[in-house]
Design an enzyme around this catalytic site. Structure first.
Site, PDB file in Angstrom:
ATOM      1  N   GLY A   1      -2.737   7.278 -15.238  1.00 47.65           N
ATOM      2  CA  GLY A   1      -2.364   8.115 -16.384  1.00 47.65           C
ATOM      3  C   GLY A   1      -1.648   7.341 -17.474  1.00 47.65           C
TER       4      GLY A   1
ATOM      5  N   VAL B   1      -7.442  11.077 -10.540  1.00 45.89           N
ATOM      6  CA  VAL B   1      -6.744  10.761  -9.291  1.00 45.89           C
ATOM      7  C   VAL B   1      -6.602  11.964  -8.362  1.00 45.89           C
ATOM      8  CG1 VAL B   1      -5.463   8.809 -10.275  1.00 45.89           C
ATOM      9  CG2 VAL B   1      -4.425  11.099 -10.287  1.00 45.89           C
TER      10      VAL B   1
ATOM     11  N   TYR C   1       5.506  22.473 -10.550  1.00 41.62           N
ATOM     12  CA  TYR C   1       5.914  21.103 -10.917  1.00 41.62           C
ATOM     13  C   TYR C   1       7.079  20.622 -10.035  1.00 41.62           C
ATOM     14  CZ  TYR C   1       7.071  17.242 -14.140  1.00 41.62           C
ATOM     15  OH  TYR C   1       7.321  16.012 -14.697  1.00 41.62           O
TER      16      TYR C   1
ATOM     17  N   ALA D   1       7.867  21.662  -7.069  1.00 45.05           N
ATOM     18  CA  ALA D   1       7.363  21.460  -5.702  1.00 45.05           C
ATOM     19  C   ALA D   1       6.570  20.159  -5.618  1.00 45.05           C
ATOM     20  CB  ALA D   1       6.500  22.646  -5.279  1.00 45.05           C
TER      21      ALA D   1
ATOM     22  N   ILE E   1      12.717  13.189 -21.295  1.00 47.32           N
ATOM     23  CA  ILE E   1      12.343  11.975 -22.021  1.00 47.32           C
ATOM     24  C   ILE E   1      11.595  12.395 -23.283  1.00 47.32           C
ATOM     25  CG2 ILE E   1      11.047   9.802 -21.856  1.00 47.32           C
ATOM     26  CD1 ILE E   1      13.369  10.082 -19.758  1.00 47.32           C
TER      27      ILE E   1
HETATM   28  N1  LIG Z   1       8.102  13.356 -20.347  1.00 47.70           N
HETATM   29  C1  LIG Z   1       9.115  13.666 -19.569  1.00 47.70           C
HETATM   30  O1  LIG Z   1      10.167  14.134 -20.034  1.00 47.70           O
HETATM   31  C2  LIG Z   1       9.003  13.471 -18.090  1.00 47.70           C
HETATM   32  C3  LIG Z   1      10.118  13.737 -17.297  1.00 47.70           C
HETATM   33  C4  LIG Z   1      10.049  13.551 -15.944  1.00 47.70           C
HETATM   34  C5  LIG Z   1       8.887  13.084 -15.378  1.00 47.70           C
HETATM   35  N2  LIG Z   1       7.806  12.834 -16.143  1.00 47.70           N
HETATM   36  C6  LIG Z   1       6.598  12.356 -15.474  1.00 47.70           C
HETATM   37  O2  LIG Z   1       6.143  11.172 -16.084  1.00 47.70           O
HETATM   38  C7  LIG Z   1       4.729  11.068 -15.954  1.00 47.70           C
HETATM   39  C8  LIG Z   1       4.116  10.813 -17.329  1.00 47.70           C
HETATM   40  O3  LIG Z   1       4.413  11.895 -18.180  1.00 47.70           O
HETATM   41  P1  LIG Z   1       4.262  11.863 -19.774  1.00 47.70           P
HETATM   42  O4  LIG Z   1       5.401  12.597 -20.325  1.00 47.70           O
HETATM   43  O5  LIG Z   1       3.988  10.485 -20.218  1.00 47.70           O
HETATM   44  O6  LIG Z   1       2.965  12.800 -19.932  1.00 47.70           O
HETATM   45  P2  LIG Z   1       1.594  12.567 -20.718  1.00 47.70           P
HETATM   46  O7  LIG Z   1       0.863  13.856 -20.658  1.00 47.70           O
HETATM   47  O8  LIG Z   1       1.825  11.936 -22.042  1.00 47.70           O
HETATM   48  O9  LIG Z   1       0.861  11.476 -19.817  1.00 47.70           O
HETATM   49  C9  LIG Z   1       0.267  11.785 -18.585  1.00 47.70           C
HETATM   50  C10 LIG Z   1      -1.062  11.077 -18.508  1.00 47.70           C
HETATM   51  O10 LIG Z   1      -1.673  11.380 -17.241  1.00 47.70           O
HETATM   52  C11 LIG Z   1      -3.051  11.587 -17.480  1.00 47.70           C
HETATM   53  N3  LIG Z   1      -3.644  12.392 -16.398  1.00 47.70           N
HETATM   54  C12 LIG Z   1      -3.537  13.731 -16.214  1.00 47.70           C
HETATM   55  N4  LIG Z   1      -4.236  14.109 -15.146  1.00 47.70           N
HETATM   56  C13 LIG Z   1      -4.803  12.998 -14.641  1.00 47.70           C
HETATM   57  C14 LIG Z   1      -5.650  12.751 -13.538  1.00 47.70           C
HETATM   58  N5  LIG Z   1      -6.048  13.748 -12.745  1.00 47.70           N
HETATM   59  N6  LIG Z   1      -6.065  11.486 -13.293  1.00 47.70           N
HETATM   60  C15 LIG Z   1      -5.665  10.460 -14.094  1.00 47.70           C
HETATM   61  N7  LIG Z   1      -4.849  10.634 -15.151  1.00 47.70           N
HETATM   62  C16 LIG Z   1      -4.423  11.879 -15.420  1.00 47.70           C
HETATM   63  C17 LIG Z   1      -3.109  12.321 -18.816  1.00 47.70           C
HETATM   64  O11 LIG Z   1      -4.401  12.264 -19.368  1.00 47.70           O
HETATM   65  C18 LIG Z   1      -2.052  11.552 -19.601  1.00 47.70           C
HETATM   66  O12 LIG Z   1      -2.583  10.457 -20.295  1.00 47.70           O
HETATM   67  C19 LIG Z   1       4.274  12.374 -15.298  1.00 47.70           C
HETATM   68  O13 LIG Z   1       4.115  12.187 -13.918  1.00 47.70           O
HETATM   69  C20 LIG Z   1       5.421  13.308 -15.565  1.00 47.70           C
HETATM   70  O14 LIG Z   1       5.490  14.342 -14.624  1.00 47.70           O
HETATM   71  C21 LIG Z   1       7.834  13.012 -17.492  1.00 47.70           C
END
Ligand SMILES: NC(=O)c1ccc[n+]([C@@H]2O[C@H](COP(=O)([O-])OP(=O)(O)OC[C@H]3O[C@@H](n4cnc5c(N)ncnc54)[C@H](O)[C@@H]3O)[C@@H](O)[C@H]2O)c1
Length: 253
Positions: free
Chosen positions: A16, A70, A161, A163, A194
């Site tokens: 991702g 994935v 989320y 869970a 973030i």
């Molecule tokens: N942004 C925040 O505040 C925050 C906080 C805590 C945790 N997170 C975690 O960080 C990670 C990244 O988040 P983000 O904010 O950059 O989000 P984002 O949506 O910008 O990036 C997530 C990426 O994952 C890809 N994706 C989605 N489903 C997929 C799949 N089945 N197979 C492959 N790729 C897939 C999407 O296309 C996207 O490019 C996530 O796991 C999220 O839960 C984010």
């Protein structure tokens, strides 16, 4: 004395990673010299290829794109196989792909529940299972799971989320215990709020509410999450496994 982290000659796969936290993580690992595999879903191919091109041009490392979902076991297995075939190995696996589909418990549909569990939790399991088989033979591996404070504290409207991320932390610890003797560490990062597309969706009201709970009085940056990944990927964390590192400005303590 200066300590520099040098990952030259290592290969990192970040799921991702066409944008957001995953892209910042891929860039940080490339800055340290690692060759990079960018993964994302097929509809995001163009952006994923642009990210890989940017990394090649800016950091002079190898960077390739392998699209695949994935949350599908066969896609995840093919992703790991292809990455290994093209790059020769995977030293660092970052399970970053994740989504939110927020809704109140009593309104949450089966689809909303299942989708988030499938991508955030099963996706990490499928990639880790496939990678671990090869890492065990190589007797080296750094697996880093991007969890969330939501999995530690629970957030209303995020049953699915919270869970999935709590599950990811359990997966991290079980895998860390199984793989420790093979020189494979498995750690998690729990980012707080973030600045990202994910938090851009918050209403002003919600944002103000969350800010009140964060001792640092600001949202974090994706680079600050990437720094924590770099630590886990580096020799500095060789004796650290099964750990959850909060990158959250003090939100959860
Ligand atoms: N942004 C925040 O505040 C925050 C906080 C805590 C945790 N997170 C975690 O960080 C990670 C990244 O988040 P983000 O904010 O950059 O989000 P984002 O949506 O910008 O990036 C997530 C990426 O994952 C890809 N994706 C989605 N489903 C997929 C799949 N089945 N197979 C492959 N790729 C897939 C999407 O296309 C996207 O490019 C996530 O796991 C999220 O839960 C984010």
């Amino acid at each position: 004395m200066s300590v520099a982290i040098d990952l030259t000659g290592q290969v990192a796969l970040v799921t991702g990673s066409r944008r957001g936290l995953g892209k910042s993580i891929a860039i940080r690992l490339a800055q340290a010299g690692a060759d990079i595999v960018i993964n994302d879903i097929e509809p995001g191919r163009e952006e994923a290829e642009a990210t890989a091109a940017e990394i090649r041009a800016t950091y002079g490392v190898r960077a390739i794109t392998l699209c695949g979902d994935v949350s599908k076991a066969e896609d995840a297995a093919a992703l790991i196989e292809q990455a290994w075939a093209e790059m020769g190995k995977i030293d660092i696996l970052v399970n970053n792909a994740g989504v939110t589909r927020d809704n109140l418990l009593i309104r949450m549909s089966d689809e909303e529940w299942q989708m988030v569990i499938n991508i955030n939790l099963s996706g990490a399991f499928y990639c880790t299972r496939a990678a671990a088989k090869r890492m065990m033979k190589a007797r080296y591996g750094r697996i880093i799971n991007i969890a969330s404070v939501s999995g530690l504290m629970g957030i209303p409207g995020q049953s699915n989320y919270s869970a999935s991320k709590a599950g990811l932390i359990g997966l991290t610890k079980a895998n860390a215990k199984e793989l420790a003797t093979r020189n494979i560490t498995v750690n998690a990062i729990a980012p707080g709020f973030i600045v990202s597309a994910m938090t851009d969706k918050l209403t002003e009201e919600r944002r103000a509410e969350y800010l009140k709970m964060i001792p640092a009085d600001r949202f974090g940056t994706s680079d600050e999450v990437a720094d924590a990944v770099l630590f886990y990927a580096s020799p500095l964390a060789a004796y650290t496994t099964g750990h959850v590192l909060n990158v959250d400005g003090g939100l959860v303590m």
